[in-house]
Motif scaffolding. Structure first.
Motif, short mmCIF file in Angstrom:
data_model
loop_
_atom_site.label_atom_id
_atom_site.label_comp_id
_atom_site.label_asym_id
_atom_site.label_seq_id
_atom_site.Cartn_x
_atom_site.Cartn_y
_atom_site.Cartn_z
N LEU A 1 22.95 76.26 14.97
CA LEU A 1 24.32 75.78 15.15
C LEU A 1 24.94 76.24 16.46
CD1 LEU A 1 25.68 76.22 11.51
CD2 LEU A 1 25.25 74.07 12.72
N LEU A 2 24.32 77.23 17.12
CA LEU A 2 24.82 77.69 18.42
C LEU A 2 24.40 76.75 19.55
CD1 LEU A 2 24.10 81.53 18.19
CD2 LEU A 2 26.21 80.33 17.64
N SER A 3 23.45 75.86 19.28
CA SER A 3 22.94 74.98 20.32
C SER A 3 23.93 73.85 20.61
CB SER A 3 21.60 74.39 19.89
OG SER A 3 21.15 73.42 20.80
N CYS A 4 23.85 73.33 21.84
CA CYS A 4 24.68 72.20 22.23
C CYS A 4 23.88 70.89 22.19
CB CYS A 4 25.27 72.42 23.62
SG CYS A 4 24.05 72.82 24.88
N ALA A 5 22.69 70.93 21.56
CA ALA A 5 21.85 69.74 21.45
C ALA A 5 21.81 69.26 20.00
CB ALA A 5 20.44 70.04 21.95
N ASP A 6 21.13 68.17 19.79
CA ASP A 6 20.99 67.62 18.45
C ASP A 6 20.04 68.51 17.64
OD1 ASP A 6 20.97 65.97 16.24
OD2 ASP A 6 19.41 64.66 17.04
N ILE A 7 20.49 68.95 16.47
CA ILE A 7 19.68 69.87 15.64
C ILE A 7 19.23 69.18 14.35
CG2 ILE A 7 20.79 71.93 16.58
CD1 ILE A 7 22.46 72.04 13.98
N SER A 8 19.16 67.86 14.38
CA SER A 8 18.75 67.12 13.17
C SER A 8 17.34 67.53 12.73
CB SER A 8 18.79 65.62 13.42
OG SER A 8 20.09 65.19 13.75
N VAL A 9 16.45 67.73 13.69
CA VAL A 9 15.08 68.13 13.35
C VAL A 9 15.08 69.48 12.64
CG1 VAL A 9 12.80 68.71 14.26
CG2 VAL A 9 14.10 66.81 15.25
N ASN A 10 15.89 70.40 13.14
CA ASN A 10 15.98 71.72 12.50
C ASN A 10 16.52 71.62 11.08
OD1 ASN A 10 16.35 72.10 15.57
ND2 ASN A 10 15.79 74.14 14.87
N ILE A 11 17.54 70.79 10.91
CA ILE A 11 18.13 70.64 9.58
C ILE A 11 17.12 70.09 8.59
CG2 ILE A 11 19.88 69.38 8.25
CD1 ILE A 11 21.69 69.52 10.70
N TRP A 12 16.44 69.01 8.99
CA TRP A 12 15.50 68.37 8.07
C TRP A 12 14.24 69.21 7.85
CZ3 TRP A 12 17.30 65.13 4.86
CH2 TRP A 12 18.36 64.30 5.21
N TYR A 13 13.80 69.92 8.90
CA TYR A 13 12.63 70.79 8.70
C TYR A 13 12.97 71.93 7.75
CZ TYR A 13 8.78 73.98 9.40
OH TYR A 13 7.71 74.80 9.17
N GLY A 14 14.14 72.55 7.96
CA GLY A 14 14.53 73.63 7.06
C GLY A 14 14.67 73.17 5.63
N LEU A 15 15.24 71.98 5.44
CA LEU A 15 15.39 71.44 4.09
C LEU A 15 14.04 71.13 3.48
CD1 LEU A 15 17.36 70.50 1.90
CD2 LEU A 15 17.40 68.26 3.02
N ALA A 16 13.16 70.50 4.27
CA ALA A 16 11.83 70.16 3.76
C ALA A 16 11.02 71.42 3.43
CB ALA A 16 11.08 69.31 4.79
N ALA A 17 11.11 72.43 4.30
CA ALA A 17 10.38 73.67 4.05
C ALA A 17 10.87 74.34 2.77
CB ALA A 17 10.56 74.63 5.24
N THR A 18 12.18 74.30 2.55
CA THR A 18 12.74 74.90 1.35
C THR A 18 12.28 74.16 0.10
OG1 THR A 18 14.70 75.63 2.57
CG2 THR A 18 14.87 75.55 0.17
N LEU A 19 12.35 72.84 0.14
CA LEU A 19 11.99 72.04 -1.04
C LEU A 19 10.50 72.11 -1.34
CD1 LEU A 19 14.24 68.89 -0.50
CD2 LEU A 19 14.63 70.80 -2.07
N LEU A 20 9.66 72.10 -0.28
CA LEU A 20 8.21 72.07 -0.48
C LEU A 20 7.63 73.45 -0.79
CD1 LEU A 20 7.13 69.56 2.33
CD2 LEU A 20 7.35 69.14 -0.14
N SER A 21 8.37 74.50 -0.55
CA SER A 21 7.89 75.84 -0.91
C SER A 21 8.64 76.36 -2.13
CB SER A 21 8.06 76.79 0.28
OG SER A 21 9.43 76.88 0.67
N THR A 22 9.90 76.72 -1.93
CA THR A 22 10.69 77.26 -3.04
C THR A 22 10.92 76.22 -4.12
OG1 THR A 22 11.80 78.67 -1.42
CG2 THR A 22 12.80 78.49 -3.59
N GLY A 23 11.18 74.96 -3.72
CA GLY A 23 11.42 73.92 -4.71
C GLY A 23 10.22 73.70 -5.61
N VAL A 24 9.03 73.63 -5.01
CA VAL A 24 7.81 73.46 -5.80
C VAL A 24 7.57 74.68 -6.69
CG1 VAL A 24 5.30 73.25 -5.66
CG2 VAL A 24 6.76 71.88 -4.15
#
Length: 292
Positions: free
Chosen positions: A153-176
């Motif tokens: 969130l400190l970046s001045c660029a688009d962080i959509s990749v970070n958001i979706w990767y973090g969400l996917a990593a959470t769901l595919l590890s902790t979620g499973v």
């Protein structure tokens, strides 16, 4: 709470290592959980305490990334260990005659290796996703430790990749893990309620109850912290998010030794024997010192 977590988990690990009667799958997994809890709280609490006590609020970018990797790596590892403990409980109750065959020492070592490998593979890409971002705005993190989205969130660029990767990593590890743990305990409870002995039912439910308490204590505040950063930044007060994020890295490590370590008779007896041996050794050292 941090000191209590260190003392409780250290004692638990020492008891399990020193008592050969506790070198069983359930207690080995418990020692893994205690080790991960020590490292998880140690990766966050010393820095948080220096912020409050000494006012040292600066941290380098590389140190921040290192702390981030340790926190998320250990969180994913903790989740995998809880899954392994649920599987251990399932095998012990639903297939007791094959327990030693299914959970042999080789299998336990493979589970430990898979836990570390999975945690590393999931969290290592996050470091590169953060290092590629340009940081041209404020460099102040409104937190007591570094998190993936807190840095992004400190970046001045688009962080959509970070958001979706973090969400996917959470769901595919902790979620499973959560889904598999739930399935395990559904099967366990189905087996428990078909046991002929009420005493066996009570004992099995007591063991499962301890596991479920630890699981809820670990997952609820942790998942709240993860999803609040992505979806609830405007609706959830920031101080609530910070408070819960700090609590989830110190309260489960503090309470796990109490929940898991006090109830089992074997661990309690092992702790008594360990302290008796330490007392005997201290007397022997004192006698040698006085005689010399």
């Amino acid at each position: 709470m941090y000191v209590t977590a260190l003392a409780g988990n250290s004692i638990l690990i020492s008891v399990i290592i020193s008592q050969r009667s506790l070198h069983e799958p359930m207690y080995l997994f418990l020692s893994m959980l205690a080790s991960a809890d020590i490292l998880l709280s140690t990766s966050t609490m010393p820095k948080a305490l220096t912020i409050f006590w000494l006012g040292t609020q600066a941290i380098s970018f590389d140190a921040c990334l290192t702390q981030l990797f340790c926190i998320h790596f250990l969180f994913v590892a903790d989740s995998a260990i809880l899954l392994a403990m649920a599987f251990d409980c399932y095998v012990a109750i639903c297939s007791p005659l094959h327990y030693n065959t299914i959970l042999s020492p080789i299998i336990i070592r493979k589970i430990a290796g898979a836990t570390l490998t999975r945690s590393f593979c999931i969290m290592f890409p996050a470091i590169f996703l953060l290092k590629r971002l340009p940081y041209c705005q404020t460099n102040i993190i409104s937190h007591t430790f570094c998190e993936h989205m807190g840095i992004a969130l400190l970046s001045c660029a688009d962080i959509s990749v970070n958001i979706w990767y973090g969400l996917a990593a959470t769901l595919l590890s902790t979620g499973v893990d959560i889904i598999l743990i739930t399935i395990s305990y559904v099967l366990i409870l189905h087996t428990v309620f078909h046991l002929p002995s009420h005493e066996a039912q009570r004992k099995a439910l007591g063991t499962c109850g301890s596991h479920i308490c630890v699981i809820l204590l670990f997952y609820i505040p942790a998942l709240f912290s993860v999803f609040a950063y992505r979806f609830g930044r405007k609706s959830i007060p920031h101080y609530v998010h910070i408070l819960l994020a700090n609590l989830y890295v110190v309260i489960p490590p503090m309470l796990n030794p109490v929940i898991y370590g006090v109830r089992p008779k074997q661990i309690w007896e092992g702790a008594v024997q360990l302290f008796a041996q330490l007392k005997k050794y201290s007397r022997w050292r004192l006698t040698n010192y006085e005689s010399s």
